[in-house]
Write an enzyme that holds these catalytic residues in place. Structure first.
Site, PDB file in Angstrom:
ATOM      1  N   ASP A   8      11.379  -1.871   1.518  1.00  0.00           N
ATOM      2  CA  ASP A   8      11.328  -1.975   2.991  1.00  0.00           C
ATOM      3  C   ASP A   8      12.513  -1.280   3.662  1.00  0.00           C
ATOM      4  OD1 ASP A   8       8.973  -3.553   2.770  1.00  0.00           O
ATOM      5  OD2 ASP A   8      10.199  -5.325   2.417  1.00  0.00           O
ATOM      6  N   THR A  63       3.578  -1.655   6.945  1.00  0.00           N
ATOM      7  CA  THR A  63       4.082  -2.622   7.928  1.00  0.00           C
ATOM      8  C   THR A  63       4.651  -3.797   7.162  1.00  0.00           C
ATOM      9  OG1 THR A  63       1.941  -3.710   8.167  1.00  0.00           O
ATOM     10  CG2 THR A  63       2.468  -1.961   9.756  1.00  0.00           C
ATOM     11  N   HIS A  64       5.721  -4.358   7.730  1.00  0.00           N
ATOM     12  CA  HIS A  64       6.400  -5.483   7.097  1.00  0.00           C
ATOM     13  C   HIS A  64       6.451  -6.626   8.113  1.00  0.00           C
ATOM     14  CE1 HIS A  64       9.212  -7.677   4.628  1.00  0.00           C
ATOM     15  NE2 HIS A  64       9.988  -7.830   5.682  1.00  0.00           N
ATOM     16  N   ILE A  86       6.410  -1.919  -5.273  1.00  0.00           N
ATOM     17  CA  ILE A  86       7.229  -0.790  -4.826  1.00  0.00           C
ATOM     18  C   ILE A  86       6.626   0.490  -5.409  1.00  0.00           C
ATOM     19  CG2 ILE A  86       9.533   0.222  -4.930  1.00  0.00           C
ATOM     20  CD1 ILE A  86      10.412  -2.291  -4.034  1.00  0.00           C
ATOM     21  N   LEU A  87       6.431   1.477  -4.555  1.00  0.00           N
ATOM     22  CA  LEU A  87       5.828   2.727  -5.034  1.00  0.00           C
ATOM     23  C   LEU A  87       6.865   3.591  -5.741  1.00  0.00           C
ATOM     24  CD1 LEU A  87       3.604   3.730  -1.973  1.00  0.00           C
ATOM     25  CD2 LEU A  87       2.930   2.510  -4.055  1.00  0.00           C
ATOM     26  N   ARG A 136       6.271   1.230 -15.719  1.00  0.00           N
ATOM     27  CA  ARG A 136       6.068   1.474 -14.282  1.00  0.00           C
ATOM     28  C   ARG A 136       5.861   2.934 -13.970  1.00  0.00           C
ATOM     29  NH1 ARG A 136       6.452  -3.276 -10.727  1.00  0.00           N
ATOM     30  NH2 ARG A 136       6.503  -2.017  -8.860  1.00  0.00           N
ATOM     31  N   GLY A 195      12.920   2.520  -1.774  1.00  0.00           N
ATOM     32  CA  GLY A 195      13.563   1.210  -1.658  1.00  0.00           C
ATOM     33  C   GLY A 195      12.579   0.120  -1.265  1.00  0.00           C
TER      34      GLY A 195
HETATM   35  C1  GRF Z   1       0.937  -8.519   6.085  1.00  0.00           C
HETATM   36  O1  GRF Z   1       1.692  -9.377   6.910  1.00  0.00           O
HETATM   37  C2  GRF Z   1       1.811  -7.535   5.380  1.00  0.00           C
HETATM   38  O2  GRF Z   1       2.832  -7.016   6.173  1.00  0.00           O
HETATM   39  C3  GRF Z   1       2.358  -8.409   4.296  1.00  0.00           C
HETATM   40  O3  GRF Z   1       1.234  -9.116   3.837  1.00  0.00           O
HETATM   41  C4  GRF Z   1       0.324  -9.245   4.912  1.00  0.00           C
HETATM   42  C5  GRF Z   1      -0.970  -8.625   4.462  1.00  0.00           C
HETATM   43  O4  GRF Z   1      -2.042  -9.274   5.012  1.00  0.00           O
HETATM   44  N1  GRF Z   1       3.055  -7.649   3.298  1.00  0.00           N
HETATM   45  P1  GRF Z   1      -3.554  -8.870   4.676  1.00  0.00           P
HETATM   46  O5  GRF Z   1      -3.727  -8.908   3.163  1.00  0.00           O
HETATM   47  O6  GRF Z   1      -3.786  -7.494   5.220  1.00  0.00           O
HETATM   48  O7  GRF Z   1      -4.389  -9.887   5.382  1.00  0.00           O
END
Ligand code: GRF
Length: 200
Positions: free
Chosen positions: A143, A106-107, A92-93, A65, A141
């Site tokens: 998220d 975004t999560h 995970i970066l 990794r 971490g």
């Molecule tokens: C998003 O809901 C993101 O938060 C999650 O996977 C989805 C990605 O969707 N980790 P897309 O590949 O951009 O359509």
């Protein structure tokens, strides 16, 4: 013009929202490259259609990794980003990539509830009545980075994981473009767990 590198692992609809908004009043920035951890995904096709350079660094092509992280960081750095965005990037970066530029993710859940790869499924299974999406800076971490914005989505009685995720993604796409523009135009500082927009 600010420069954004986007990392993807899947269909890339979040990436598409950035591509559609770039160079506009909504997002005065350019997606200068799109990277992926696997070949053959729709996200890379979207980048190619938009004429954006792409690169792939698969974990399996490296001894470990840490080596993957360094290779990914080298690819990202070559495009001199002001901001890196993980848009559905399912890895995970590591520290090398995190050092290239601030990283925005975004999560699809209201963190700190339901982190990880199954945020939508886990929220449904738990029986919460609202969920949504969280924009946050990425740290090492899963998220766990400081939160920048959140959007709320009510859960319907008959929601499935797919129907709920689609509704979340509508808000997630809008939020991602708005937050990326805010970070790049207004600047930001991090004070503990708070992200404060505005010049340092
Ligand atoms: C998003 O809901 C993101 O938060 C999650 O996977 C989805 C990605 O969707 N980790 P897309 O590949 O951009 O359509």
């Amino acid at each position: 013009m600010s420069r954004i590198v986007v990392l993807v692992s899947g269909t890339g609809s979040l990436l598409q929202a950035l591509l559609d908004a770039q160079d506009s009043a909504a997002l005065s920035a350019q997606v200068v490259a799109v990277g992926a951890d696997r070949a053959g995904i729709a996200g890379l096709d979207r980048a190619e259609t938009a004429g954006v350079p792409t690169f792939v660094e698969a974990v399996g092509d490296h001894p470990d990794r840490a080596a993957w992280d360094r290779a990914l960081a080298t690819q990202v750095t070559a495009h001199r980003p002001d901001l890196v965005i993980t848009a559905g990037f399912m890895k995970i970066l590591g520290p090398a990539t995190l050092a290239t530029a601030p990283v925005l993710n975004t999560h699809p859940a209201l963190l700190p509830a339901f982190p990880g790869a199954h945020g939508v499924r886990d929220a449904l299974a738990y029986g919460v009545k609202v969920t949504g999406s969280t924009a946050h800076l990425v740290d090492e971490g899963m998220d766990t980075g400081p939160i920048i914005d959140q959007r709320v989505v009510p859960i319907a009685e008959d929601d499935t994981e797919d129907s709920l995720h689609e509704r979340i993604k509508v808000l997630e796409r809008e939020m991602l473009v708005e937050v990326a523009a805010d970070l790049l135009v207004r600047g930001f500082t991090v004070d503990g767990r708070r992200v404060v927009l505005g010049p340092a």
